[in-house]
Design a protein around this motif. Structure first.
Motif, mmCIF file in Angstrom:
data_model
loop_
_atom_site.group_PDB
_atom_site.id
_atom_site.type_symbol
_atom_site.label_atom_id
_atom_site.label_comp_id
_atom_site.label_asym_id
_atom_site.label_seq_id
_atom_site.Cartn_x
_atom_site.Cartn_y
_atom_site.Cartn_z
ATOM 1 N N SER A 72 3.775 2.684 2.680
ATOM 2 C CA SER A 72 3.485 1.319 2.238
ATOM 3 C C SER A 72 4.813 0.594 2.114
ATOM 4 O O SER A 72 5.444 0.618 1.057
ATOM 5 N N CYS B 127 -1.012 -2.866 2.155
ATOM 6 C CA CYS B 127 -1.925 -1.733 2.296
ATOM 7 C C CYS B 127 -1.813 -1.035 3.647
ATOM 8 O O CYS B 127 -2.317 0.077 3.790
ATOM 9 N N TYR C 278 -2.401 3.044 -0.525
ATOM 10 C CA TYR C 278 -2.569 3.772 0.733
ATOM 11 C C TYR C 278 -3.987 4.316 0.848
ATOM 12 O O TYR C 278 -4.589 4.289 1.922
#
Length: 643
Positions: free
Chosen positions: A111, A564, A470
Motif C-alpha cells: 500500500s 487500497c 490491503y
C-alpha cells in the motif's frame, strides 16, 4: 509446451508441505536470491532473531516491572499479553518481510501511501541504534577494566568512593568506622551518619565511569575512554556486517549463545550467595490484589511489545533474507517463547545477586534495585558486556537494507559495504554527545521518548493497513501461498481484532499514565522534555507527511486508487514464486530468475513500446498470421530485413 516451462518448476503453491528454503520439484538453488542474498541456513536466522529480541529489556526492565507490579502476580498478565499480542505481531512482521523479500521500506508496495510507516521504522531504529551502541561501548569499557587481578569496584578505598560506601570485603571495616568514627567540634560529638549505604560497584558506575554532571544541559568534557570504546564498538559492528547477513549470520553463533553461558554461570554463583533466597522470594512472591490494577496490565502489554522488538523494522528486515518457503510461523513461536523465557531467567539471575547485595548492605531489596541501565551495570556488568551486541547488528542492518532496497541499482548492491561504513560513521558521530558527563541523561531521554508510544502507533497502523486496507483475505492467501498452509484461525482473529485492540489500549495507558522522567532525584527540565517529544513525533510524522506527498503526486486519483491498490511490483521477489494472481503475463519474458527491479524494467519500457509500434505497422500492411504465442513472438522479434 516451451512457453509453460517456467511455471512447471514449482507447481501449484497451496496445500503443499515445503521444506525450509526448497520447493518440491525445484532445484534448491532456484530458491536462492542471488542478487540480494539469503541466510546461510535457518539456524543463523533464528539465532539472529533471538539476539535481536533479547537485550536490555530482558535484563533490567522485566525484573523491575515484575517486582513493581506484584512479583509473581505480574506473570499472569505478562503471558496473556504474550499469547494474544506478542506472538501474533511477531508472526505478522516475519511473514510480511519474508513474502516480499524486502526491508522496512520495500514491503510497503502493499500500500504505497503508507510507506511513511517504513520511514518511521527507520527513524526509530536510528535512535535506538545510537544509544544502544553507547551501552555497548560502556560494556567494552567494563570488559577492559576487568582485565586485572583486582577489580576496581571491589573495595571502597578509591578516590571516587564516598563515606557511604560499603563493600563485600570491607563491610567489617565500614561497620567499625561507623561505630567509632566521631569528631569533636566545639565540644560536641558528631557521629558520622551511616544510614545511607551504597555498594562499590554503584559508586564506581556513578562517580567514575559516568562522572555524571549536575544536569542534562551541563555536558562537561567528553569522557575519552568511553569515546574510544564507542569507536571500537561501531568498528566491531561494521566488521560483523561487512558482508551483510552472510557475515553477521556467522557471528551470532557466538554473540547469541555465549550470553546464556554467562547468565548460567552467574545464576549458579548467585544462588549460592548469602541472601540470594530473599531476592528470589521478593521476585516471585505474588501480590494478587495488583492483578485488578489496570496499570499492571498496561505494563505487561508494553513489556511484551518492546522486548520482542516489534515495529522497529528489524523483524521485517531479518525475515526478508529468508527463503520464500521458510516456515516463519514455527520460527515466530520459537523466538517469542525464547525471548520471554530469557526475561524470566534473567530475573532469577539478577534478583539472586540483588538479594546478596541487600543482605550485605542491610537494606531491603527494593532499595537496591533500580530501573534503568544502571541496574545492570551495578548488579552484573560482566553479563551485560555481551548481551546487547546482537541487537545492534539487526538495527544497523535495518537501515542499510532499507537504503539498498530503496535505491536498488547494481552499483549500490555491489557497494553495500560503503553504505554500511557510512551508517556506522554517522552513528558514531551522533553518539559522541552521549559520551560526555551529561550522556546518561540524554541516553535516558532517548530511551523513554524516541522508542516509546511511537512504536505503538507504528505497529497499530501497520496492522490496520495489512488487515483492512490491503485486505485480510488477500493477505491470508499470500501467507498460504508462501507457507503451504493458511494462518491458523487464532492468528487470523488476533490480527483482525484482538491485537489492534490491545495495541490501542497500550497507547491509551501510555498517555494516561504519563509522568515526566527522572534520574534518581534529578528532575528533567521542561526544555529537555520538549526535545523528547520531538524525537517521539519525528518517527510518527513520517506517516502523514509521506501520505500527503503521495497524494500530491497522484492528481485526479481516487482514495481507493492510491491507498487500497497495491503497487504492481508487490509480491514475491523471484519470478518463479510469482504464481496465481502474481503470475506474469504470457507476453512477459522470464529469461532469468532474479528480483524485479523498477529501474531495469523502466529501461525496458521504451524498447517494448518500439516493438509494439513496429508490430502495429506491420499488421496494417500484412496478413495476420494465426498461430501460437511462440511463433508470433518469433515473427515479431526476428523480422525480415527486406520487409
Amino acid at each position: 509446451m516451451p512457453s509453460q516451462q517456467p511455471c512447471n518448476l514449482i507447481g501449484p503453491p497451496p496445500k503443499q508441505t515445503h521444506k525450509n528454503g526448497a520447493v518440491p520439484g525445484e532445484p534448491v538453488k532456484k530458491d536462492e536470491n542471488s542478487r540480494r542474498g539469503n541466510w546461510g541456513n535457518q539456524i543463523e536466522f533464528v539465532l539472529t532473531s533471538v539476539g535481536y529480541a533479547v537485550g536490555l529489556g530482558n535484563v533490567w526492565r522485566f525484573p523491575y516491572l515484575c517486582y513493581r507490579n506484584g512479583g509473581g502476580a505480574f506473570m499472569l498478565p505478562y503471558f496473556i499479553m504474550l499469547v494474544f499480542c506478542g506472538i501474533p505481531l511477531f508472526f505478522l512482521e516475519l511473514s510480511f518481510g519474508q513474502f516480499a523479500s524486502q526491508g522496512c521500506l520495500g514491503v510497503w508496495k502493499i500500500s504505497p501511501v503508507f510507506k511513511g510507516v517504513g520511514y518511521g521504522m527507520m527513524v526509530v531504529s536510528t535512535y535506538i541504534g545510537i544509544y544502544y551502541n553507547v551501552v555497548i561501548c560502556i560494556s567494552f569499557y567494563y570488559f577492559f577494566q576487568s582485565m586485572t587481578h583486582l577489580l576496581p569496584w571491589t573495595y571502597c578505598n578509591n578516590p571516587w568512593n564516598t563515606p557511604d560506601c560499603s563493600g563485600v570485603f570491607s563491610s567489617n571495616i565500614t561497620t567499625r568506622l561507623a561505630n567509632v568514627s566521631t569528631s569533636l567540634v566545639e565540644g560536641v560529638t558528631e557521629v558520622v551518619n551511616r544510614t545511607k549505604r551504597t555498594s562499590p560497584s554503584e559508586e564506581y558506575w556513578k562517580h567514575y565511569v559516568l562522572n555524571i554532571s549536575d544536569g542534562i544541559g551541563n555536558f562537561g568534557e567528553v569522557r575519552l575512554p568511553i569515546l574510544g570504546c564507542l569507536a571500537l564498538s561501531w568498528f566491531v559492528v561494521f566488521l560483523c556486517l561487512i558482508r551483510g547477513v552472510k557475515s553477521s549470520g556467522k557471528v551470532v553463533y557466538f554473540t547469541a549463545t555465549f550470553p546464556y553461558v554467562v547468565l548460567t554461570i552467574l545464576f549458579i554463583r548467585g544462588i549460592t550467595l548469602e541472601g540470594a533466597v530473599n531476592g528470589i522470594k521478593y521476585y516471585l512472591t505474588p501480590q494478587w490484589h495488583k492483578v485488578l490494577d489496570a496499570k499492571v496490565w498496561g505494563d505487561a502489554a508494553s513489556q511484551i511489545f518492546y522486548s520482542l522488538g516489534c515495529a522497529w523494522g528489524g523483524l521485517i528486515t531479518m525475515a526478508s533474507y529468508n527463503k520464500f518457503h521458510n516456515n516463519c510461523f514455527r520460527d515466530s513461536i520459537i523466538i517469542s517463547i525464547t525471548n520471554c523465557a530469557t526475561s524470566v531467567y534473567a530475573g532469577f539471575v539478577i534478583f539472586s545477586i540483588l538479594g546478596f547485595m541487600a543482605h550485605n548492605l542491610n537494606v531491603p531489596v527494593s532499595e537496591v534495585a533500580d530501573h534503568g541501565p544502571g541496574l545492570a551495570f551495578v548488579a552484573y556488568p560482566e553479563a551485560l558486556t555481551l548481551l546487547p551486541l546482537p541487537s545492534l547488528f539487526c538495527l544497523l542492518e535495518t537501515l542499510v537494507t532499507a537504503v539498498v532496497d530503496e535505491i536498488g541499482t547494481d552499483w549500490i548492491i555491489r557497494n553495500k559495504t560503503v553504505v554500511t561504513l557510512s551508517v556506522a560513521v554517522i552513528g558514531f558521530l551522533l553518539g559522541v554527545p552521549l559520551t560526555t558527563r551529561a550522556g546518561i541523561y540524554w541516553l535516558l531521554l532517548m530511551d523513554n521518548y524516541a522508542a516509546s508510544f511511537s512504536l505503538v502507533i507504528i505497529s497499530c497502523i501497520m496492522c490496520v493497513c495489512v488487515m483492512y486496507v490491503y485486505g485480510h483475505k488477500q493477505y491470508f492467501k499470500d501467507v498460504e501461498m508462501m507457507l503451504g498452509f493458511p494462518p491458523p484461525l487464532f492468528f487470523k482473529v488476533c490480527w483482525r481484532f484482538i491485537s489492534p485492540v490491545i495495541i490501542s489500549c497500550i497507547l491509551i495507558f501510555t498517555v494516561i499514565q504519563y509522568k515526566p522522567i527522572t534520574y534518581n532525584d534529578y528532575v528533567f527540565p521542561s526544555w529537555s522534555l520538549y526535545i523528547g517529544f520531538c524525537m517521539a513525533m519525528s518517527s510518527v510524522l513520517c506517516i502523514p507527511i509521506y501520505a500527503l506527498y503521495k497524494i500530491s503526486r497522484s492528481p485526479g486519483a481516487t482514495f481507493r486508487e492510491f491507498s487500497c491498490r497495491p503497487h504492481p511490483k508487490w509480491g514475491p521477489a523471484l519470478r518463479e514464486h510469482r504464481t496465481g494472481r502474481y503470475a506474469p503475463l504470457a507476453s512477459e519474458e522470464t529469461v532469468e530468475t532474479r528480483p524485479l527491479k523498477d529501474k531495469e524494467e523502466l529501461n525496458e519500457e521504451p524498447k517494448e513500446e518500439a516493438k509494439e509500434e513496429e508490430t502495429e505497422r506491420k499488421d496494417d500492411i500484412s496478413l495476420t498470421i494465426q498461430g501460437s504465442n511462440g511463433s508470433t513472438n518469433t515473427t515479431h522479434n526476428s523480422p525480415n530485413p527486406s520487409a
